[in-house]
Design an enzyme around this catalytic site. Structure first.
Site, PDB file in Angstrom:
ATOM      1  N   GLU A  80     118.367  -7.707-115.133  1.00  8.19           N
ATOM      2  CA  GLU A  80     117.802  -6.567-115.858  1.00  8.19           C
ATOM      3  C   GLU A  80     117.086  -5.578-114.938  1.00  8.19           C
ATOM      4  OE1 GLU A  80     115.496  -7.595-119.303  1.00  8.19           O
ATOM      5  OE2 GLU A  80     115.156  -5.489-119.795  1.00  8.19           O
ATOM      6  N   LYS A 262     108.988 -11.335-124.996  1.00  5.82           N
ATOM      7  CA  LYS A 262     110.253 -11.168-124.267  1.00  5.82           C
ATOM      8  C   LYS A 262     109.960 -10.511-122.917  1.00  5.82           C
ATOM      9  CE  LYS A 262     114.114  -8.962-122.908  1.00  5.82           C
ATOM     10  NZ  LYS A 262     114.192  -8.024-121.781  1.00  5.82           N
ATOM     11  N   ASP A 278     114.246 -25.382-115.532  1.00  6.67           N
ATOM     12  CA  ASP A 278     114.878 -25.331-116.851  1.00  6.67           C
ATOM     13  C   ASP A 278     114.152 -24.295-117.699  1.00  6.67           C
ATOM     14  OD1 ASP A 278     115.738 -25.753-119.418  1.00  6.67           O
ATOM     15  OD2 ASP A 278     115.606 -27.936-119.342  1.00  6.67           O
ATOM     16  N   HIS A 377     112.323   2.541-117.097  1.00  8.81           N
ATOM     17  CA  HIS A 377     113.432   1.606-117.273  1.00  8.81           C
ATOM     18  C   HIS A 377     114.762   2.336-117.066  1.00  8.81           C
ATOM     19  CE1 HIS A 377     115.505  -1.906-118.714  1.00  8.81           C
ATOM     20  NE2 HIS A 377     116.111  -1.205-119.657  1.00  8.81           N
TER      21      HIS A 377
HETATM   22  P1  HMG Z   1     106.420   4.630-111.216  1.00 10.97           P
HETATM   23  O1  HMG Z   1     105.006   5.041-111.475  1.00 10.97           O
HETATM   24  O2  HMG Z   1     107.484   5.665-111.319  1.00 10.97           O
HETATM   25  O3  HMG Z   1     106.523   3.892-109.855  1.00 10.97           O
HETATM   26  O4  HMG Z   1     106.766   3.449-112.193  1.00 10.97           O
HETATM   27  P2  HMG Z   1     106.393   4.492-108.391  1.00 10.97           P
HETATM   28  O5  HMG Z   1     107.714   5.094-107.991  1.00 10.97           O
HETATM   29  O6  HMG Z   1     105.156   5.310-108.265  1.00 10.97           O
HETATM   30  O7  HMG Z   1     106.179   3.137-107.560  1.00 10.97           O
HETATM   31  C1  HMG Z   1     105.026   2.337-107.735  1.00 10.97           C
HETATM   32  C2  HMG Z   1     105.342   0.927-107.287  1.00 10.97           C
HETATM   33  O8  HMG Z   1     106.211   0.294-108.254  1.00 10.97           O
HETATM   34  C3  HMG Z   1     106.096   0.860-105.975  1.00 10.97           C
HETATM   35  O9  HMG Z   1     105.206   0.903-104.920  1.00 10.97           O
HETATM   36  C4  HMG Z   1     106.791  -0.475-106.089  1.00 10.97           C
HETATM   37  O10 HMG Z   1     105.901  -1.544-105.872  1.00 10.97           O
HETATM   38  C5  HMG Z   1     107.186  -0.488-107.552  1.00 10.97           C
HETATM   39  P3  HMG Z   1     105.739   1.493-103.468  1.00 10.97           P
HETATM   40  O11 HMG Z   1     106.809   0.580-103.004  1.00 10.97           O
HETATM   41  O12 HMG Z   1     106.246   2.895-103.757  1.00 10.97           O
HETATM   42  O13 HMG Z   1     104.493   1.444-102.652  1.00 10.97           O
HETATM   43  N1  HMG Z   1     108.512   0.135-107.713  1.00 10.97           N
HETATM   44  C6  HMG Z   1     109.656  -0.380-107.251  1.00 10.97           C
HETATM   45  N2  HMG Z   1     109.935  -1.504-106.588  1.00 10.97           N
HETATM   46  C7  HMG Z   1     111.221  -1.767-106.293  1.00 10.97           C
HETATM   47  N3  HMG Z   1     112.236  -0.924-106.581  1.00 10.97           N
HETATM   48  C8  HMG Z   1     112.002   0.225-107.257  1.00 10.97           C
HETATM   49  C9  HMG Z   1     110.675   0.543-107.609  1.00 10.97           C
HETATM   50  N4  HMG Z   1     110.109   1.578-108.269  1.00 10.97           N
HETATM   51  C10 HMG Z   1     108.783   1.311-108.313  1.00 10.97           C
HETATM   52  N5  HMG Z   1     113.014   1.024-107.541  1.00 10.97           N
HETATM   53  C11 HMG Z   1     108.010   1.561-112.953  1.00 10.97           C
HETATM   54  C12 HMG Z   1     108.062   2.910-112.257  1.00 10.97           C
HETATM   55  C13 HMG Z   1     109.427   1.091-113.227  1.00 10.97           C
HETATM   56  C14 HMG Z   1     107.306   0.566-112.064  1.00 10.97           C
HETATM   57  C15 HMG Z   1     107.181   1.734-114.283  1.00 10.97           C
HETATM   58  O14 HMG Z   1     107.759   2.753-115.050  1.00 10.97           O
HETATM   59  C16 HMG Z   1     107.101   0.484-115.126  1.00 10.97           C
HETATM   60  O15 HMG Z   1     106.394  -0.446-114.832  1.00 10.97           O
HETATM   61  N6  HMG Z   1     107.826   0.457-116.233  1.00 10.97           N
HETATM   62  C17 HMG Z   1     107.933  -0.727-117.083  1.00 10.97           C
HETATM   63  C18 HMG Z   1     109.295  -1.314-116.883  1.00 10.97           C
HETATM   64  C19 HMG Z   1     109.483  -2.633-117.591  1.00 10.97           C
HETATM   65  O16 HMG Z   1     108.583  -3.249-118.106  1.00 10.97           O
HETATM   66  N7  HMG Z   1     110.717  -3.097-117.579  1.00 10.97           N
HETATM   67  C20 HMG Z   1     111.100  -4.318-118.194  1.00 10.97           C
HETATM   68  C21 HMG Z   1     112.308  -4.085-119.026  1.00 10.97           C
HETATM   69  S1  HMG Z   1     111.849  -3.381-120.568  1.00 10.97           S
HETATM   70  C22 HMG Z   1     111.667  -4.814-121.549  1.00 10.97           C
HETATM   71  O17 HMG Z   1     112.582  -5.552-121.702  1.00 10.97           O
HETATM   72  C23 HMG Z   1     110.341  -5.299-121.996  1.00 10.97           C
HETATM   73  C24 HMG Z   1     109.573  -4.622-123.099  1.00 10.97           C
HETATM   74  O18 HMG Z   1     110.289  -4.455-124.283  1.00 10.97           O
HETATM   75  C25 HMG Z   1     108.408  -5.540-123.305  1.00 10.97           C
HETATM   76  C26 HMG Z   1     107.414  -5.063-124.311  1.00 10.97           C
HETATM   77  O19 HMG Z   1     107.798  -4.358-125.263  1.00 10.97           O
HETATM   78  O20 HMG Z   1     106.236  -5.456-124.147  1.00 10.97           O
HETATM   79  C27 HMG Z   1     109.133  -3.287-122.631  1.00 10.97           C
END
Ligand code: HMG
Length: 427
Positions: A80, A262, A278, A377
């Site tokens: 994911e 989740k 597991d 995401h």
């Molecule tokens: P952002 O502010 O755009 O991040 O957030 P950024 O570009 O400023 O980067 C900040 C840091 O995030 C980076 O630090 C990395 O540590 C990390 P840096 O390396 O720049 O010093 N980071 C990454 N690491 C690896 N590869 C990348 C990358 N981009 C940032 N490409 C971010 C972007 C995605 C982190 C933010 O929008 C976020 O946390 N979103 C949430 C995403 C999420 O939870 N996804 C899970 C899937 S959705 C789901 O299934 C669950 C849900 O339904 C659960 C619920 O409802 O509770 C949501």
């Protein structure tokens, strides 16, 4: 302890990342990653039935998750997008505020032997209590190797289920040390069956481990300074308050709790899979724990500490993770996962995994109550769409760039962008 310079890690290619984390790896692990050594077909076909081949998933790491004052590089296996980025993002913020503090409350597994057709349940319970020592000795003699390792059966309890056909359920508590312990527990409970039947004058229905591992609870906490939530003090406080509301929402509404949990398992499962654990057992136990108050609830709690201007997070769940046994020694990728983690013991692994769950929840809630989940995401999901559309590695960045500008980001849009690109008719 080996220190890695993590600067720019996310932006590098896998080969560059491998050379960056080389100091963490044994020679064998480095060889496995460098040469893409995977689970061999001959081994796979001995592990399960009707095997045709093996199944690959991305293997990644989240750098620097600080747990109990120590940094861990944590392996994730997930398909994911945005899960690893989210956990990295959260762990970074939490590290600035002192990292996670985790406590393993206990590490015992529970085995159940269900008995029925007992004429006098009161006397049966008394007989079990009277012969507790003897029953524990029988259980331990069924699996002497775990006793030699310092573990084994330690207690016996009973639970009477009043029903049309009443059931007397015997719970046996077993310290399985570094193993998840399914085989140990099942061997011991099956060995006890005939003795319990004789002792209670009843019949045994079944003997099996319980995945509701309430004697293997782990708690992880964090205290995040408001100032790390947002540079703007007002916005930071507002975010902290919304996180608390989001946490309450998941406590009160099972529709929300299910999604909330989740998100937590996005991270927990990814580490369980990487470490050969597991994950079905871990999920089943945690979902049962989430329902312990008679309603399915979110596993985390977020609250404010106004005096110290901090957002406090906490998660408690059963985490009987293993570092030995099962398929752990068979898969070369699992060897790498443990190496990357610094070969922790089972309790340390459980502390790390509980912290991952809390980090994952922090990132998801923060995104949900601010810009919404789609922004972060979908940014990362765009890469999957570009690949699904058939983009070659050197075409991905281009397709992603244009995809992010589109109103409807989906596979058909990605395919159209790629087609235009290849036909060289981009405006
Ligand atoms: P952002 O502010 O755009 O991040 O957030 P950024 O570009 O400023 O980067 C900040 C840091 O995030 C980076 O630090 C990395 O540590 C990390 P840096 O390396 O720049 O010093 N980071 C990454 N690491 C690896 N590869 C990348 C990358 N981009 C940032 N490409 C971010 C972007 C995605 C982190 C933010 O929008 C976020 O946390 N979103 C949430 C995403 C999420 O939870 N996804 C899970 C899937 S959705 C789901 O299934 C669950 C849900 O339904 C659960 C619920 O409802 O509770 C949501």
């Amino acid at each position: 302890m080996t220190k890695i310079n993590w600067a720019g890690f996310a932006k590098k290619n896998p080969k560059e990342r491998l050379s960056q984390i080389k100091p963490l790896l044994s020679k064998e692990s480095h060889h496995i990653l460098e040469n893409h050594v995977l689970l061999k077909q001959e081994i796979a076909s001995q592990m399960v039935e009707n095997t045709l081949g093996t199944f690959a998933l991305p293997f990644s790491v989240v750098p620097e998750i600080e747990v109990n004052h120590k940094d861990y590089t944590v392996p994730f296996v997930t398909e994911e997008p945005s899960v690893i980025a989210a956990c990295s993002f959260a762990s970074k913020i939490i590290k600035r505020s002192g990292g996670f503090k985790a406590i393993v409350h206990n590490r015992q597994m529970i085995g159940q032997i269900a008995l029925y057709e007992i004429k006098d349940t009161h006397s049966a319970i008394k007989a079990i209590e009277k012969h507790k020592k003897e029953l524990l000795a029988i259980a331990n003699s069924a699996h002497p190797s775990i006793v030699k390792r310092g573990g084994g059966a330690s207690d016996i309890k009973t639970n009477l289920i009043e029903d049309e056909t009443p059931l007397l359920v015997v719970h046996i508590l077993i310290d399985t040390k570094e193993a998840m312990g399914a085989n140990i527990v099942n061997t011991m409970t099956e060995a006890l069956k005939p003795y319990l039947e004789a002792l209670t004058n009843g019949k045994s229905l079944m003997a099996i481990l319980s995945n509701y591992a309430t004697e293997a609870l782990v708690t992880a906490n964090c205290a995040i300074d408001y100032r790390f939530l947002n540079r703007d003090k007002v916005k930071a406080k507002e975010l902290a308050e919304k996180m608390v509301l989001a946490s309450n929402f998941a406590k009160k509404d099972p529709y929300r709790a299910s999604t909330h949990n989740k998100g937590i398992f996005n991270g927990i499962d990814a580490v369980c899979i990487a470490t050969g654990n597991d994950w079905r057992a871990i999920e089943a136990g945690a979902h049962a724990y989430a329902s312990r108050n008679g309603r399915y609830e979110g596993l985390t709690t977020w609250r404010l500490d106004e005096a110290n201007k901090q957002l406090l997070g906490e998660i408690t769940l059963p985490l009987p993770l293993a570092t030995k046994g099962g398929s752990i020694g068979l898969n070369p990728s699992v060897l790498v996962a443990f190496d990357v983690l610094g070969n922790p013991d089972a309790k340390t692994l459980a502390s790390i995994v509980a912290s991952v769950g809390l980090a994952q929840n922090f990132a998801a809630l923060r995104a949900l109550v601010t810009e919404g989940i789609q922004e972060g995401h979908m940014k990362l999901h765009a890469r999957s769409l570009a690949l699904l559309a058939g983009s070659l590695p050197d075409e991905v960045a281009f397709v992603v760039d244009l995809l992010l500008k589109e109103k409807h980001m989906n596979l058909s849009t990605a395919e159209k962008i790629l087609e235009k690109y290849r036909n060289n008719i981009l405006e």
